[in-house]
Design a protein around this motif. Sequence first.
Motif, short mmCIF file in Angstrom:
data_model
loop_
_atom_site.label_atom_id
_atom_site.label_comp_id
_atom_site.label_asym_id
_atom_site.label_seq_id
_atom_site.Cartn_x
_atom_site.Cartn_y
_atom_site.Cartn_z
N ALA A 171 45.61 37.18 28.03
CA ALA A 171 44.07 38.08 27.09
C ALA A 171 43.59 37.12 25.71
CB ALA A 171 44.70 39.40 26.36
N ARG A 187 41.22 35.14 23.81
CA ARG A 187 41.32 35.40 22.52
C ARG A 187 40.37 34.70 21.89
NH1 ARG A 187 46.48 33.12 20.60
NH2 ARG A 187 45.74 33.77 18.48
N ASP A 198 42.98 38.84 17.98
CA ASP A 198 42.99 38.71 19.15
C ASP A 198 42.54 40.38 19.82
OD1 ASP A 198 45.81 37.85 19.87
OD2 ASP A 198 47.39 39.86 19.42
N SER A 199 42.01 40.63 19.26
CA SER A 199 40.52 41.67 19.88
C SER A 199 39.29 41.13 19.08
CB SER A 199 40.69 43.16 19.14
OG SER A 199 40.28 43.20 17.79
N THR A 252 34.55 33.55 21.53
CA THR A 252 35.39 34.21 22.57
C THR A 252 35.75 32.58 23.46
OG1 THR A 252 33.90 36.23 22.97
CG2 THR A 252 35.52 35.24 24.84
#
Length: 308
Positions: free
Chosen positions: A3, A5, A47-48, A68
């Motif tokens: 994913a 970060r 995380d999002s 990002t």
Amino acid sequence: MTAVRFTVTIPDLDLDRAQALSEAIDSEAIAINETGENRWELVAYFDSLAAAETARQALVHAKAFVTTLPDQDWVRQSLEGLPPVSAGRFFLHGSHDRHRRRPGGISFEIDAGTAFGTGHHATTEGCLTALDRLVKRRWPKRILDVGCGTGVLAIAAARATGKKALASDIDPEAVRVTKRNALANGVGPAVTAITATGLKHRRILGQAPYDLIFANILARPLISLAQGLSLILASRGALILSGLTLDQSRWICAAYRNRGLVPVTKSARDNWTTLTFTRPRVSGRVAGGPQDRYGLRSRRRRPAPWRG
């Protein structure tokens, strides 16, 4: 696929402002990076994207921005950027550098993780150097590490002296990581880690006075703890302070001198300073009685002499 970060970066801060903001942001990790003379940036990791944007908006800071990060193994990259540290007899390395252990001295392993502190910062290196200098003359019997992070200093002291060390931190995750690191480095039974704010924990007061205290934290907490630390330091004990910049060392030194402590050594690396103080020998019992000060049962004891 790993994913991605996200980071929220706030540039162009003074150190006090960066430290204050770091305490106000709820994120997975926070870094404070020096970008110039007396200028710093704060980088918070999320995380999002939604969490990052929410944090940025809550900051109400015109210069804050969201980035990002590329999809890559950030843990591996961070480990590769942490070379071994030599500080006197101590050799601190990550798991990726086990093959570089020295045949002599004291080697121990700390990896970057979820708690603050890998020992690669100049402040921790300064504390290890001060510890190395200290144990060439005397061996402390009662050891306290305030704000232990990953437990580097408590582990190093336990390894060097063969004595028990008490480590405390306000972050339960730091306490968990300290316990894990102590076990991994062969001193699990010797290092006790507790979650505590300041010095009022019954375990801290119950084992006072201490022959050796580490406080590698920040300048403002060091000022707040000056009275308490001076009370629980044994006669002829050593207090090693770090986490402060060169320009902060003067008023930190004044605060502890005003509590009756005597500066012994001062070392600097880059813009960071490590200070060592001692309490002069006093006749009779150790002054202080911090247990009485906080309304706890007093356990008055004469300080045990150091070996050396």
